[in-house]
Scaffold this motif. Structure first.
Motif, PDB file in Angstrom:
ATOM      1  N   THR A   1       0.843  -1.189   0.000  1.00 37.84           N
ATOM      2  CA  THR A   1       0.000   0.000   0.000  1.00 37.84           C
ATOM      3  C   THR A   1       0.881   1.244   0.000  1.00 37.84           C
ATOM      4  O   THR A   1       1.741   1.391   0.874  1.00 37.84           O
ATOM      5  CB  THR A   1      -0.912   0.019   1.241  1.00 37.84           C
ATOM      6  N   PRO A   2       0.708   2.137  -0.969  1.00 40.34           N
ATOM      7  CA  PRO A   2       1.576   3.318  -1.066  1.00 40.34           C
ATOM      8  C   PRO A   2       1.673   4.132   0.218  1.00 40.34           C
ATOM      9  O   PRO A   2       2.735   4.663   0.545  1.00 40.34           O
ATOM     10  CB  PRO A   2       0.922   4.129  -2.196  1.00 40.34           C
ATOM     11  N   SER A   3       0.581   4.222   0.959  1.00 37.58           N
ATOM     12  CA  SER A   3       0.581   5.056   2.157  1.00 37.58           C
ATOM     13  C   SER A   3       1.385   4.459   3.309  1.00 37.58           C
ATOM     14  O   SER A   3       1.790   5.174   4.225  1.00 37.58           O
ATOM     15  CB  SER A   3      -0.860   5.302   2.619  1.00 37.58           C
ATOM     16  N   SER A   4       1.631   3.157   3.278  1.00 42.73           N
ATOM     17  CA  SER A   4       2.330   2.524   4.396  1.00 42.73           C
ATOM     18  C   SER A   4       3.661   1.882   4.010  1.00 42.73           C
ATOM     19  O   SER A   4       4.477   1.583   4.881  1.00 42.73           O
ATOM     20  CB  SER A   4       1.434   1.450   5.031  1.00 42.73           C
ATOM     21  N   ALA A   5       3.889   1.664   2.733  1.00 44.41           N
ATOM     22  CA  ALA A   5       5.123   0.996   2.300  1.00 44.41           C
ATOM     23  C   ALA A   5       6.345   1.840   2.643  1.00 44.41           C
ATOM     24  O   ALA A   5       6.296   3.072   2.598  1.00 44.41           O
ATOM     25  CB  ALA A   5       5.078   0.736   0.797  1.00 44.41           C
ATOM     26  N   PRO A   6       7.459   1.203   3.003  1.00 44.82           N
ATOM     27  CA  PRO A   6       8.685   1.972   3.255  1.00 44.82           C
ATOM     28  C   PRO A   6       9.153   2.653   1.972  1.00 44.82           C
ATOM     29  O   PRO A   6       8.793   2.237   0.866  1.00 44.82           O
ATOM     30  CB  PRO A   6       9.676   0.897   3.713  1.00 44.82           C
ATOM     31  N   LYS A   7       9.936   3.702   2.120  1.00 43.75           N
ATOM     32  CA  LYS A   7      10.497   4.364   0.943  1.00 43.75           C
ATOM     33  C   LYS A   7      11.277   3.334   0.136  1.00 43.75           C
ATOM     34  O   LYS A   7      12.063   2.564   0.696  1.00 43.75           O
ATOM     35  CB  LYS A   7      11.424   5.501   1.361  1.00 43.75           C
TER      36      LYS A   7
END
Length: 314
Positions: free
Chosen positions: A255-261
């Motif tokens: 999920t883009p909002s929670s994935a690490p950079k």
């Protein structure tokens, strides 16, 4: 403190992190019905089949719905993973390999503990450890290589940027020669470039809360509701079949909002190519980062993994 059934449902929904649509589909109701419970515009308790759907999906004890179950006990039950959903696989090195091959037979989603993964390592170098040299182990590693490198095998692989830089530039705990490093990178470029079945990501483990995740091999199968990770002691494997925990860990990386950079999959092969050129030319990590700066927008994510004493050189 006592909680009524509706309060408990709302707390479970809030803890789940799921969308209204997804949660509604789990309990077999439409969005409007669920929303009416969440905002308490309808105060009537949800029907029994809704409560059963929640306990079945999240693997909670039916005790959570009892009137005698107060807030403290309720929260404790939500935190508890049933013992039946945690299993220790203790079958030795060969048994562990067989287990992994079985669980990852159709596809795999893996967070690797170091770069490169075992399949690429074993294809290029002689197995570097003192254990695992039986004929069975050799045959199993060969089978793993062939399976994972197959063009049609679906594989999603995450590596920390730190492990990538360690592989390329660290003289400590690094058994790869220069020619072997180049061969590994060639193999991975061949595997991941222009192959929609394969996805490669490099993530920043330094500035995000993923401490420890980048130090163990973790495999997640959300479709089968199972995940496992290897413990670096006696080839032990911990298997978890808690549906919600598997979902949450998988969601963290997808999920883009929670994935690490991270470096997106479409750009990851470019990083490997730049790294390969630097190794071939005998250049150091500073030169590599300068090339990253010139050829990509990803210098900031690499800089986080470098000593601050090197930043002014880039």
């Amino acid at each position: 403190m006592s909680l009524d059934t509706l309060d408990k449902l709302i707390m479970i929904y809030q803890r789940s992190g799921l969308s209204v649509s997804r949660f509604a589909s789990i309990i077999g109701k439409d969005r409007r019905t669920l929303t009416s419970w969440i905002d308490k515009s309808v105060c009537k308790d949800p029907p029994k089949e809704v409560l059963e759907s929640i306990t079945r999906f999240f693997r909670y004890s039916e005790r959570v719905w009892d009137q005698e179950c107060d807030k403290d006990e309720f929260l404790a039950l939500l935190e508890h993973i049933p013992q039946s959903e945690i299993k220790i696989i203790d079958k030795g090195y060969e048994g562990g390999l067989e287990y992994i091959l079985e669980k990852e037979y159709d596809r795999r989603f893996v967070i690797h503990s170091r770069f490169p993964g075992p399949a690429y390592r074993d294809k290029i170098v002689t197995f570097p450890y003192k254990f695992g040299n039986s004929p069975q182990a050799v045959a199993l590693r060969k089978r793993r290589c062939e399976h994972i490198l197959d063009y049609g095998f679906e594989s999603v692989e995450w590596y920390s940027i730190e492990s990538l830089l360690h592989f390329a530039f660290s003289p400590i705990g690094n058994f790869y020669t220069t020619s072997q490093k180049i061969a590994v990178l060639d193999l991975m470029l061949k595997t991941f470039e222009d192959n929609y079945n394969k996805s490669l990501y490099f993530f920043d483990s330094q500035t995000t809360k993923v401490s420890g995740i980048d130090t163990i091999y973790m495999s997640i199968n959300p479709k089968a509701h199972i995940m496992f990770f290897k413990i670096p002691i006696d080839s032990l494997i911990v298997e978890i079949t808690n549906k919600m925990l598997v979902y949450r860990i998988h969601k963290h990386f997808t999920t883009p909002s929670s994935a690490p950079k991270h470096i997106p999959k479409d750009d990851a092969p470019k990083i490997l190519s730049i790294l390969k050129d630097c190794i071939q030319e005998g250049k150091d990590i500073v030169h590599f980062c300068k090339n990253i700066k010139r050829q990509t927008p990803f210098l900031p994510i690499f800089s986080c993994n470098l000593s601050v004493e090197l930043h002014h050189l880039i």
